[in-house]
Design a protein around this motif. Structure first.
Motif, PDB file in Angstrom:
ATOM      1  N   PRO A   1       0.820  -1.228   0.000  1.00 33.89           N
ATOM      2  CA  PRO A   1       0.000   0.000   0.000  1.00 33.89           C
ATOM      3  C   PRO A   1       0.850   1.273   0.000  1.00 33.89           C
ATOM      4  O   PRO A   1       0.480   2.263  -0.641  1.00 33.89           O
ATOM      5  CB  PRO A   1      -0.803  -0.115   1.296  1.00 33.89           C
ATOM      6  CG  PRO A   1      -0.854  -1.569   1.584  1.00 33.89           C
ATOM      7  CD  PRO A   1       0.466  -2.106   1.135  1.00 33.89           C
ATOM      8  N   LEU A   2       1.976   1.245   0.700  1.00 36.16           N
ATOM      9  CA  LEU A   2       2.850   2.421   0.738  1.00 36.16           C
ATOM     10  C   LEU A   2       3.442   2.710  -0.637  1.00 36.16           C
ATOM     11  O   LEU A   2       3.453   3.863  -1.098  1.00 36.16           O
ATOM     12  CB  LEU A   2       3.967   2.197   1.756  1.00 36.16           C
ATOM     13  CG  LEU A   2       4.957   3.353   1.960  1.00 36.16           C
ATOM     14  CD1 LEU A   2       4.234   4.592   2.468  1.00 36.16           C
ATOM     15  CD2 LEU A   2       6.063   2.937   2.914  1.00 36.16           C
ATOM     16  N   VAL A   3       3.934   1.671  -1.297  1.00 45.63           N
ATOM     17  CA  VAL A   3       4.487   1.840  -2.650  1.00 45.63           C
ATOM     18  C   VAL A   3       3.395   2.281  -3.613  1.00 45.63           C
ATOM     19  O   VAL A   3       3.636   3.099  -4.509  1.00 45.63           O
ATOM     20  CB  VAL A   3       5.149   0.534  -3.121  1.00 45.63           C
ATOM     21  CG1 VAL A   3       5.555   0.633  -4.593  1.00 45.63           C
ATOM     22  CG2 VAL A   3       6.362   0.208  -2.268  1.00 45.63           C
ATOM     23  N   ARG A   4       2.175   1.773  -3.425  1.00 43.42           N
ATOM     24  CA  ARG A   4       1.064   2.177  -4.286  1.00 43.42           C
ATOM     25  C   ARG A   4       0.781   3.673  -4.153  1.00 43.42           C
ATOM     26  O   ARG A   4       0.516   4.356  -5.150  1.00 43.42           O
ATOM     27  CB  ARG A   4      -0.183   1.357  -3.947  1.00 43.42           C
ATOM     28  CG  ARG A   4      -1.337   1.587  -4.916  1.00 43.42           C
ATOM     29  CD  ARG A   4      -2.540   0.724  -4.563  1.00 43.42           C
ATOM     30  NE  ARG A   4      -2.256  -0.692  -4.760  1.00 43.42           N
ATOM     31  CZ  ARG A   4      -2.342  -1.613  -3.819  1.00 43.42           C
ATOM     32  NH1 ARG A   4      -2.691  -1.275  -2.587  1.00 43.42           N
ATOM     33  NH2 ARG A   4      -2.082  -2.879  -4.093  1.00 43.42           N
ATOM     34  N   GLU A   5       0.863   4.196  -2.947  1.00 39.41           N
ATOM     35  CA  GLU A   5       0.660   5.632  -2.740  1.00 39.41           C
ATOM     36  C   GLU A   5       1.756   6.444  -3.442  1.00 39.41           C
ATOM     37  O   GLU A   5       1.482   7.498  -4.022  1.00 39.41           O
ATOM     38  CB  GLU A   5       0.651   5.952  -1.241  1.00 39.41           C
ATOM     39  CG  GLU A   5      -0.554   5.408  -0.490  1.00 39.41           C
ATOM     40  CD  GLU A   5      -1.853   6.027  -0.978  1.00 39.41           C
ATOM     41  OE1 GLU A   5      -1.848   7.217  -1.350  1.00 39.41           O
ATOM     42  OE2 GLU A   5      -2.877   5.309  -1.003  1.00 39.41           O
ATOM     43  N   ILE A   6       2.978   5.944  -3.382  1.00 43.99           N
ATOM     44  CA  ILE A   6       4.084   6.624  -4.066  1.00 43.99           C
ATOM     45  C   ILE A   6       3.863   6.602  -5.572  1.00 43.99           C
ATOM     46  O   ILE A   6       4.086   7.608  -6.270  1.00 43.99           O
ATOM     47  CB  ILE A   6       5.419   5.955  -3.695  1.00 43.99           C
ATOM     48  CG1 ILE A   6       5.702   6.139  -2.208  1.00 43.99           C
ATOM     49  CG2 ILE A   6       6.566   6.520  -4.539  1.00 43.99           C
ATOM     50  CD1 ILE A   6       6.905   5.361  -1.713  1.00 43.99           C
ATOM     51  N   GLU A   7       3.394   5.477  -6.098  1.00 47.20           N
ATOM     52  CA  GLU A   7       3.150   5.358  -7.535  1.00 47.20           C
ATOM     53  C   GLU A   7       2.026   6.291  -7.978  1.00 47.20           C
ATOM     54  O   GLU A   7       2.098   6.888  -9.068  1.00 47.20           O
ATOM     55  CB  GLU A   7       2.810   3.902  -7.871  1.00 47.20           C
ATOM     56  CG  GLU A   7       3.993   2.962  -7.736  1.00 47.20           C
ATOM     57  CD  GLU A   7       3.602   1.502  -7.827  1.00 47.20           C
ATOM     58  OE1 GLU A   7       4.491   0.663  -8.093  1.00 47.20           O
ATOM     59  OE2 GLU A   7       2.407   1.175  -7.616  1.00 47.20           O
ATOM     60  N   ILE A   8       0.995   6.438  -7.161  1.00 48.47           N
ATOM     61  CA  ILE A   8      -0.093   7.378  -7.486  1.00 48.47           C
ATOM     62  C   ILE A   8       0.440   8.797  -7.523  1.00 48.47           C
ATOM     63  O   ILE A   8       0.112   9.583  -8.428  1.00 48.47           O
ATOM     64  CB  ILE A   8      -1.237   7.239  -6.463  1.00 48.47           C
ATOM     65  CG1 ILE A   8      -1.932   5.890  -6.627  1.00 48.47           C
ATOM     66  CG2 ILE A   8      -2.249   8.376  -6.628  1.00 48.47           C
ATOM     67  CD1 ILE A   8      -2.956   5.590  -5.542  1.00 48.47           C
ATOM     68  N   ALA A   9       1.309   9.136  -6.565  1.00 43.81           N
ATOM     69  CA  ALA A   9       1.884  10.481  -6.517  1.00 43.81           C
ATOM     70  C   ALA A   9       2.779  10.744  -7.730  1.00 43.81           C
ATOM     71  O   ALA A   9       2.865  11.883  -8.208  1.00 43.81           O
ATOM     72  CB  ALA A   9       2.680  10.659  -5.228  1.00 43.81           C
TER      73      ALA A   9
END
Length: 289
Positions: A128-136
């Motif tokens: 989930p943390l990496v997913r947030e970075i990818e969205i950003a």
């Protein structure tokens, strides 16, 4: 009588040394024998093939070789600054005391955590943390992928390089450090110009050991890498490693060519690990001269 004991001791050591060589050769021959059918059908072109289609019995190892090397070296790049920092802290600043014991214990604890537990941690926290970075960053938010697997691997290999680096730092003679201080060097200059150059062979040895560990890691990587059979387009994309594809598909390999191709992948991983270790030993010899 003492001479006989020495001879017996030397014979025992020689026996186990030769046995280790036979074991290594035996590993290679058994893997080659199990993968001979795939070798006969695909030849060396297996390592350059991009398709992995069990239905059509078309197999190529390039995406998995690429994923294995990419995740391992990214993990090495992530873990290296932390391992150097821990080595310096435990080898110079805090050799004894409460803080040193806590840091040493936590480092050893990471080494003892089962890979499947780290895989679950990666799934529920890191993905989930990496997913947030990818969205950003406006890239496809897979969450799983090469970067996530590399971060997990970095955690797993950190204790090995840090431990060996710490021991190498502590072997630096006090006379060398005291001489540098006497010439007016600061503590940072002593670490940079005396300790690290003196301990570099040990640091490199820790890095090589860590890389060998990263190349063969299976379960944690399998859980977070995405298990995509193509070549990843970026570090955020899903991918696969040799170990993860073997773990995923070994029980499903019903055809002889399919099973032999998986064993051929195992042989490829064995060769890659051997070559990496030989290169590492060559670098160590060059640094020691």
């Amino acid at each position: 009588m003492a001479l006989n004991k020495d001879k017996i001791f030397n014979l025992v050591l020689s026996f186990f040394a030769v046995l280790l060589i036979f074991l290594g050769v035996g590993f290679f021959l058994s893997l080659f024998n199990a993968s001979y059918l795939a070798f006969k059908k695909f030849g060396i072109g297996f390592f350059a093939g991009k398709n992995w289609d069990p239905v059509q019995e078309e197999f190529g190892a390039l995406p998995f070789i690429y994923g294995t090397i990419l995740t391992s070296f990214i993990a090495l790049g992530i873990s290296f600054p932390f391992s150097i920092a821990i080595s310096i802290v435990l080898g110079e600043y805090f050799q004894k005391g409460f803080f040193a014991e806590i840091l040493r214990y936590l480092t050893e604890l990471i080494a003892g955590v089962p890979s499947v537990v780290l895989g679950f941690w990666g799934l529920f926290f890191l993905v989930p943390l990496v997913r947030e970075i990818e969205i950003a960053l406006n890239v496809p938010p897979y969450g799983v992928g090469i970067l996530t697997a590399s971060i997990i691997l970095a955690f797993m290999i950190l204790p090995y390089s840090a431990s060996i680096g710490k021991d190498a730092m502590r072997l630096v003679p006090n006379e060398l450090k005291e001489a540098a201080y006497a010439l007016g060097a600061t503590r940072w200059e002593v670490i940079k110009k005396v300790m690290i150059p003196y301990a570099r062979s040990g640091i490199i040895a820790g890095i090589i050991l860590s890389l060998g560990r990263a190349l063969g890691e299976t379960m944690a990587v399998t859980m977070v890498i995405g298990n995509y059979h193509g070549i990843p387009e970026s570090i955020f994309s899903p991918g696969n490693t040799i170990a993860s594809v073997i773990a995923n598909e070994f029980t499903e390999a019903t055809g002889e060519v399919y099973l032999s191709s998986l064993m051929y992948l195992g042989l490829a991983l064995f060769i890659i690990t051997t070559v990496v270790n030989l290169i590492g030993r060559f670098i160590l010899k060059k640094l020691q001269h």
